[in-house]
Every structure is written in C-alpha cells, then in structure tokens.
Design a protein around this motif. Structure first.
Motif, PDB file in Angstrom:
ATOM      1  N   LEU A  98       0.828  -1.204   0.000  1.00 32.02           N
ATOM      2  CA  LEU A  98       0.000   0.000   0.000  1.00 32.02           C
ATOM      3  C   LEU A  98       0.863   1.255   0.000  1.00 32.02           C
ATOM      4  O   LEU A  98       0.601   2.212  -0.738  1.00 32.02           O
ATOM      5  N   THR A  99       1.898   1.247   0.823  1.00 25.61           N
ATOM      6  CA  THR A  99       2.775   2.419   0.914  1.00 25.61           C
ATOM      7  C   THR A  99       3.451   2.687  -0.418  1.00 25.61           C
ATOM      8  O   THR A  99       3.519   3.839  -0.879  1.00 25.61           O
ATOM      9  N   ARG A 100       3.964   1.637  -1.064  1.00 25.02           N
ATOM     10  CA  ARG A 100       4.624   1.819  -2.364  1.00 25.02           C
ATOM     11  C   ARG A 100       3.634   2.302  -3.414  1.00 25.02           C
ATOM     12  O   ARG A 100       3.963   3.126  -4.274  1.00 25.02           O
ATOM     13  N   ALA A 101       2.412   1.796  -3.361  1.00 26.46           N
ATOM     14  CA  ALA A 101       1.414   2.184  -4.355  1.00 26.46           C
ATOM     15  C   ALA A 101       1.114   3.678  -4.295  1.00 26.46           C
ATOM     16  O   ALA A 101       0.970   4.334  -5.332  1.00 26.46           O
ATOM     17  N   PHE A 102       1.009   4.212  -3.102  1.00 20.28           N
ATOM     18  CA  PHE A 102       0.674   5.627  -2.947  1.00 20.28           C
ATOM     19  C   PHE A 102       1.897   6.539  -3.062  1.00 20.28           C
ATOM     20  O   PHE A 102       1.761   7.754  -2.969  1.00 20.28           O
ATOM     21  N   ASP A 103       3.076   5.953  -3.280  1.00 22.47           N
ATOM     22  CA  ASP A 103       4.324   6.724  -3.241  1.00 22.47           C
ATOM     23  C   ASP A 103       4.762   7.262  -4.590  1.00 22.47           C
ATOM     24  O   ASP A 103       5.742   8.004  -4.663  1.00 22.47           O
ATOM     25  N   VAL A 125      -5.100   4.821  -7.589  1.00 25.00           N
ATOM     26  CA  VAL A 125      -4.698   3.567  -6.949  1.00 25.00           C
ATOM     27  C   VAL A 125      -5.856   2.588  -7.113  1.00 25.00           C
ATOM     28  O   VAL A 125      -7.001   2.907  -6.780  1.00 25.00           O
ATOM     29  N   ALA A 126      -5.560   1.417  -7.658  1.00 27.45           N
ATOM     30  CA  ALA A 126      -6.575   0.392  -7.882  1.00 27.45           C
ATOM     31  C   ALA A 126      -6.381  -0.745  -6.887  1.00 27.45           C
ATOM     32  O   ALA A 126      -5.274  -1.251  -6.717  1.00 27.45           O
ATOM     33  N   LEU A 127      -7.466  -1.129  -6.226  1.00 27.59           N
ATOM     34  CA  LEU A 127      -7.456  -2.270  -5.308  1.00 27.59           C
ATOM     35  C   LEU A 127      -8.107  -3.439  -6.016  1.00 27.59           C
ATOM     36  O   LEU A 127      -9.281  -3.378  -6.369  1.00 27.59           O
ATOM     37  N   LEU A 168      -3.623   6.834   3.755  1.00 21.91           N
ATOM     38  CA  LEU A 168      -2.719   7.100   2.639  1.00 21.91           C
ATOM     39  C   LEU A 168      -3.407   7.935   1.564  1.00 21.91           C
ATOM     40  O   LEU A 168      -2.796   8.824   0.964  1.00 21.91           O
ATOM     41  N   ALA A 169      -4.685   7.671   1.329  1.00 20.93           N
ATOM     42  CA  ALA A 169      -5.432   8.434   0.324  1.00 20.93           C
ATOM     43  C   ALA A 169      -5.558   9.901   0.732  1.00 20.93           C
ATOM     44  O   ALA A 169      -5.548  10.786  -0.134  1.00 20.93           O
ATOM     45  N   LYS A 181      -2.931  12.070  -0.558  1.00 22.38           N
ATOM     46  CA  LYS A 181      -2.887  12.244  -2.014  1.00 22.38           C
ATOM     47  C   LYS A 181      -4.230  12.790  -2.509  1.00 22.38           C
ATOM     48  O   LYS A 181      -4.970  12.118  -3.237  1.00 22.38           O
ATOM     49  N   PRO A 182      -4.570  14.009  -2.117  1.00 25.21           N
ATOM     50  CA  PRO A 182      -5.857  14.567  -2.553  1.00 25.21           C
ATOM     51  C   PRO A 182      -5.925  14.648  -4.078  1.00 25.21           C
ATOM     52  O   PRO A 182      -4.950  14.998  -4.736  1.00 25.21           O
ATOM     53  N   GLY A 183      -7.069  14.309  -4.595  1.00 25.22           N
ATOM     54  CA  GLY A 183      -7.236  14.330  -6.045  1.00 25.22           C
ATOM     55  C   GLY A 183      -6.884  13.026  -6.731  1.00 25.22           C
ATOM     56  O   GLY A 183      -7.110  12.883  -7.936  1.00 25.22           O
ATOM     57  N   VAL A 184      -6.318  12.075  -5.975  1.00 27.29           N
ATOM     58  CA  VAL A 184      -5.989  10.765  -6.540  1.00 27.29           C
ATOM     59  C   VAL A 184      -7.055   9.769  -6.094  1.00 27.29           C
ATOM     60  O   VAL A 184      -7.131   9.428  -4.912  1.00 27.29           O
TER      61      VAL A 184
END
Length: 283
Positions: free
Chosen positions: A55-60, A67-69, A91-92, A95-98
């Motif tokens: 999760l951390t790498r995905a949002f990085d 980000v797709a789950l 984490l979301a 990253k506002p707007g993502v």
C-alpha cells in the motif's frame, strides 16, 4: 574509449527528459482470507502487516493518477478488515485528487466488501459475488469425545466467564447469548462503515444488511458498486496514457527461501480453514 565519467553522466536524465515519464496507476492485490495469522509459506492471506508495504509503495509514486485495489476475498477477521481499510484511507488523505478504485474479482464478501468500501469507487465483474454484510463465527463441539478415549481434561480458570464456549464442554445458553450480542455489535459497526462510505448510493435499506450476496449487476442496482467492468478496461478508458504498475506484498520468509510445502500440522489446519471460508460461497 568511454571514460567512467561519461558512462555515469550518460545515465543522468537530460533537462526535459523527466517530463517524458508516464503517469502511473498503481495496483494493489488484496487476495485471500483476512486473518491476523497468515501462513509463513503462502500469500493467500490479508492483514495489515502483510499489505502495508504494498500500500505504501502504491501511494508513493510521483505521477500517480489513481490507486486500484484488486479484491478477491471471502472476508475474515473484522479487526484486520478495519485496520487495512483505515490505512488505505490514511494514505489516500495524503494524495488529494488521486482516486482509489476497487475492482471486485470472483468475490468481495464480508470483510472483502469492507475493504472495497475503503475505495472512492467500486467496480465488479458481472459474475462477481458482492456483499455478505454480516458477521459469522463457527467452531466444533467435542462434548463426550475425551471420555470416549479415556482422556481427562483439566481446565482451571479465575473468572466465571473465562472458559466461555469451551468446545469440550456442553454449550450454555448464556454463552450463546453473549456471542450473539457481540455479533450484533460487530454487525452495527459493519453497517455504519458501509453507510458512511456508500452514503446515498445505497438503494435497498435493511435488505442490504442480511448477509446476502449478489452478482455484479444486482450489486450495481442496489448501490453496492458503481459500475461493471474489470481493471484493464476501466483503467484503459479513464487513463489511456498511464502505465499500470503492481505493488506486490513482500513474500513470507519461507517462500523467499524457496520452501513451498507446509510441514506443520497447524499449516494444514489453516489451509482447511481458509478453504472452508471460500467454500461458503461455492468457490
């Protein structure tokens, strides 16, 4: 002859080249039973410790578009469901707007649907099973088994309720009542979470919270999902120029050592338990 300096400088991006990097859609696979005690050999379980790094790498990513789950789970432990979902939202928030977009595969049921609700949007395949907003627990009763084999069990407790639901003692009505009360409280928390995340999208009131599951099209009709489709087609349509990258959880220790077959009896029991969780949905 090319000098070492030339080799090094040739690998440094020139001005303007940085802008050629593609936008990214990061994918995190949430596959398996949700449990605080994963197998040391397999990846087929979900808990916060197992998926935190992915999760951390995905949002990085710097050029992150979404980000797709990718969810395929029959559910499991409510606490781990809540912890993973909360981490996704934490984490979301950075990253506002993502957008976070969940894609249900074969099954997003019970805790699996709890995870899906951590997303801003949920998609399902038309054959996906979605829902099971309820609580279940189970076990076995071995009353009389020890006596049959001449085994004496010695259990000593301090506190009258310390041995509630002991499988080697007859079931007590007051213990069942206590368990049902706990189930009711957990069910309320689950319903509150779904209503918080899905809001006015839900269309069928109390019938949504009976523990039933629905196929994708019906789940869309009920407001449990936002659309039908799979990850590749939805992402290709919405982010045609983005590169899809998969953030994989770290392999368990024994898997990294190349040991693929469970050796302990406990591993076999875990496998049976996980198989039973999937079997409840015919999978």
């Amino acid at each position: 002859m090319t000098s070492l300096t030339d080799k090094v400088t040739s690998r440094i991006p020139r001005i303007g080249e940085r802008g050629d990097r593609k936008d990214v859609v990061a994918v995190v696979k949430l596959h398996g039973v949700i449990t605080p005690t994963p197998s040391p050999l397999a990846r087929g379980t979900i808990n916060l410790a197992a998926v935190e790094s992915a999760l951390t790498r995905a949002f990085d990513h710097d050029r992150l578009q979404a980000v797709a789950l990718l969810i395929n789970s029959p559910g499991g432990a409510p606490t781990q469901s809540g912890l993973v979902a909360e981490r996704i939202r934490q984490l979301a928030a950075k990253k506002p707007g993502v957008p976070v977009i969940a894609f249900c595969e074969d099954l997003a049921a019970s805790g699996g649907y709890w995870l899906a609700c951590a997303a801003d949007e949920i998609y399902a395949h038309r054959t996906s099973l979605v829902g099971s907003i309820g609580v279940v627990s189970g076990g076995f009763g071995f009353t009389g088994l020890l006596e049959r084999f001449g085994i004496e069990r010695r259990l000593h407790t301090a506190g009258e309720n310390k041995s509630r639901l002991d499988p080697f003692r007859p079931e007590k009505p007051e213990d069942v009542e206590w368990l049902e009360k706990m189930h009711g409280q957990l069910h309320e928390l689950f319903v509150d979470w779904v209503q918080e995340r899905r809001g006015g999208k839900l269309t069928d009131g109390e019938n949504l919270f009976t523990g039933d599951v629905w196929l994708g099209a019906k789940a869309l009709e009920l407001g449990l999902v936002d659309g039908l489709g799979n990850l590749r087609e939805v992402i290709a349509e919405r982010y045609p120029d983005a590169e899809i990258t998969v953030a994989e959880p770290k392999k368990p220790l024994l898997a990294r050592l190349g040991l693929g077959a469970p050796a302990a009896a406990s591993a076999l029991l875990d496998a049976v338990s996980q198989r039973a969780a999937w079997s409840r949905f015919g999978l």
